[in-house]
Design a protein around this motif. Structure first.
Motif, short mmCIF file in Angstrom:
data_model
loop_
_atom_site.label_atom_id
_atom_site.label_comp_id
_atom_site.label_asym_id
_atom_site.label_seq_id
_atom_site.Cartn_x
_atom_site.Cartn_y
_atom_site.Cartn_z
N LEU A 49 -4.85 -0.27 47.74
CA LEU A 49 -3.58 -0.52 48.48
C LEU A 49 -4.20 -0.14 50.08
O LEU A 49 -3.68 -0.77 50.71
N THR A 50 -5.16 0.72 49.97
CA THR A 50 -5.65 1.00 51.29
C THR A 50 -6.29 -0.30 51.98
O THR A 50 -6.18 -0.64 53.02
N PHE A 53 -4.17 -3.03 52.88
CA PHE A 53 -3.33 -2.84 53.83
C PHE A 53 -4.26 -3.44 55.02
O PHE A 53 -3.81 -4.32 56.03
N TRP A 197 -1.24 -12.69 50.50
CA TRP A 197 -1.09 -12.36 51.86
C TRP A 197 -1.31 -13.73 52.48
O TRP A 197 -0.87 -13.97 54.00
N ILE A 218 3.00 -5.35 58.89
CA ILE A 218 2.80 -3.67 58.75
C ILE A 218 3.98 -3.47 57.99
O ILE A 218 3.64 -2.60 56.82
N ALA A 221 3.29 -4.30 54.08
CA ALA A 221 2.26 -3.74 53.63
C ALA A 221 2.73 -2.20 53.11
O ALA A 221 2.31 -1.88 52.07
N ILE A 222 3.70 -1.68 54.05
CA ILE A 222 3.97 -0.39 53.68
C ILE A 222 4.91 -0.34 52.30
O ILE A 222 4.95 0.64 51.55
N SER A 225 2.87 -1.28 49.19
CA SER A 225 2.06 0.12 48.84
C SER A 225 2.77 1.13 48.20
O SER A 225 2.82 1.98 47.34
#
Length: 398
Positions: A49-50, A53, A197, A218, A221-222, A225
Motif C-alpha cells: 500500500l505504501t 500510494f 489507477w 491523495i 489513496a488514503i 489504504s
C-alpha cells in the motif's frame, strides 16, 4: 463537453476512482492472503500500500500531463513510441484473460452458500452469462451502481473492522516464518489491490483544475489504504477460530448478525459483475480497435464489439473447465493476471522516468520500476515466458 461535466470536484472524483481500485480485490485478497501466510499478511499490506500510494501519485501526474480517455497509453505513445503503446495493450489483454475468471469464482463462492449442490465453476459460468447479457445491452447506470455498491461495502468493512478491533481482548501479532518465495508470491497476489489507477486518465478532462485531480488521488489513496489496513488488522487481531479457513463473513457477523450472509453475498456478487463489465467490456473494445482480424473487429448494431467479446468468452469457458479439472486454482489465476498487470505498470513507470524531470515523482518512478521488476520475477515461469515473448515480438516487429 458541458460545463456541468467539467465541474467535477475532488470528493466526487475520489468516489469515481475508489470504486474501480477497490473493486473485487477488497473481497478477495485480505482473506486469501491471511489464509496463506497468517499475520505476516499485515507486513505485506503495509509495503504494497505504501508502494501503491507512490504509484498513484506517479500515474496521477501522467494523467495531468496527458489528459484524455487514453490516459497513460497516450503518454507511452508520445514518449516511447507506438510499439510500446501496443505492448501495453497486449499485456492488458493477457491480464484480462485470467483476472475475470478469478472474479467469477469469487462471486461463485458467495453464491455457493445458497446453492451448495452446484459446483463453483458452474455458478461462475451462470454469473458470466448474466455479465455477457448486460454487456450486450450496454447498461448506462453501471457507473452509479458501482459507486453505490463499492461505497456500501467500504462502509460495511470499515465499521465491521473497527467493531472487531475494539472488542478484541487479547492482541497477538506474532509473525510466522515464511520463505522468500512465499513473500514474492504474496506480493504478486496483492498487486491486484493497486491495479486500477489508470482510471484517473478517464476523468482528467472533466475536473476543474490539476489541483482537483491531485487532491482526489491523495484522498483516494488514503481511503483505499485505510480500508485495507483496518480490514487486515481486524483479521489478524480478531478472536476468530484459528483451526479453520478465515472467511469474510466472520468479519461482519458480529455487527450485522443473521443478515450478514445476505448482505455480503448480494453486494459482493453485484460488485464482481460490475468489475467484470468494466474490465471485459473495456478490453473487448481494445481488442476490436487493434483490428487483429475480421472476426475480432465485428460489432453489433448498437456498437458492442461482439467478435472480441465472443473470443474472450470462449477463453473464459476453457479456463473455468481447467479450474474444474484442478489444473488451475483461484490464486493461480490472480497471480497470472497480476504478472501481466505488473508488466503493464512497468512500461507506464518507464514512461514516467523518461518524461519527468528530476524530482520526487521521477525518483518514485525509478524505485517502483526496480521493485515491480523484482516482484515480477516471482511470477509463474509460463507468465514470464509470455511477457518476454510479447516484448521480443513487439520490439522486433517493423
Amino acid at each position: 463537453m458541458s460545463k456541468e461535466i467539467k465541474k467535477i470536484n475532488a470528493l466526487t472524483l475520489s468516489g469515481l476512482i475508489i470504486g474501480p481500485i477497490l473493486g473485487s480485490g477488497i473481497i478477495l485478497l485480505p482473506a486469501m492472503l491471511y489464509n496463506m501466510i497468517g499475520n505476516f499478511s499485515l507486513v505485506i499490506w503495509l509495503i504494497i500500500l505504501t508502494l501503491g500510494f507512490a504509484f498513484a501519485l506517479v500515474f496521477g501526474k501522467l494523467a495531468i500531463k496527458f489528459p484524455g480517455d487514453g490516459g497513460v497509453s497516450l503518454a507511452t505513445k508520445e514518449v516511447l513510441g507506438r510499439k510500446y503503446q501496443l505492448l501495453t495493450s497486449f499485456y492488458l489483454i493477457c491480464a484480462v484473460f485470467f483476472g475475470p475468471v478469478a472474479v467469477l469464482l469469487v462471486a461463485g463462492k458467495f453464491l455457493q452458500e445458497f446453492f451448495p449442490n452446484t459446483s463453483l465453476e458452474l455458478l461462475g459460468f451462470y454469473i458470466y452469462i448474466i455479465t455477457y447479457t448486460l454487456l450486450l445491452i450496454r447498461i448506462s447506470f453501471l457507473g452509479k451502481l458501482m459507486l453505490i455498491v463499492t461505497s456500501s461495502i467500504t462502509v460495511i468493512f470499515f465499521l465491521s473492522s473497527i467493531h472487531i478491533i475494539l472488542n478484541t481482548h487479547h492482541f497477538d501479532l506474532t509473525l510466522p516464518y515464511i520463505s522468500i518465495k512465499e513473500i514474492g508470491y504474496s506480493f504478486i497476489l496483492v498487486f491486484w489491490a493497486i491495479v486500477g489507477w489508470e482510471v484517473i486518465g478517464n476523468y482528467s478532462n472533466e475536473v476543474k483544475s490539476t489541483s482537483t485531480l491531485t487532491k482526489a488521488v491523495i484522498f483516494s489513496a488514503i481511503v483505499v489504504s485505510l480500508v485495507y489496513i483496518l480490514l487486515t488488522l481486524a483479521i489478524c487481531l480478531g478472536e476468530f477460530p484459528k483451526n479453520q479457513e478465515f472467511k469474510l463473513l466472520m468479519l461482519i457477523e458480529p455487527l450485522f448478525g443473521k443478515v450478514s450472509n445476505i448482505i455480503l453475498t448480494s453486494i459482493s456478487v453485484i460488485l464482481c459483475i460490475g468489475t467484470l463489465i468494466l474490465f471485459v467490456g473495456g478490453v473487448s473494445r481494445l481488442i476490436k480497435s487493434l483490428e487483429i482480424s475480421t472476426f475480432t473487429s465485428k460489432t453489433t448494431k448498437n456498437g458492442v464489439p461482439i467478435g472480441a467479446l465472443n473470443l474472450l468468452s470462449l477463453f473464459y469457458i476453457i479456463t473455468l473447465l481447467l479450474v474444474y479439472f484442478d489444473y488451475l486454482t483461484l490464486d493461480n489465476l490472480v497471480a497470472f493476471a497480476d504478472g501481466f498487470f505488473i508488466a503493464n505498470a512497468i512500461i507506464g513507470l518507464i514512461t514516467a522516468v523518461v518524461l519527468f524531470e528530476n524530482g520526487i515523482l521521477r525518483f518514485f518512478a525509478i524505485v517502483l520500476t526496480i521493485l515491480f521488476f523484482i516482484i515480477l520475477l516471482f511470477s509463474n515461469i509460463f507468465v514470464l515466458a509470455l511477457i518476454l515473448g510479447l516484448f521480443l515480438f513487439t520490439y522486433l516487429k517493423k
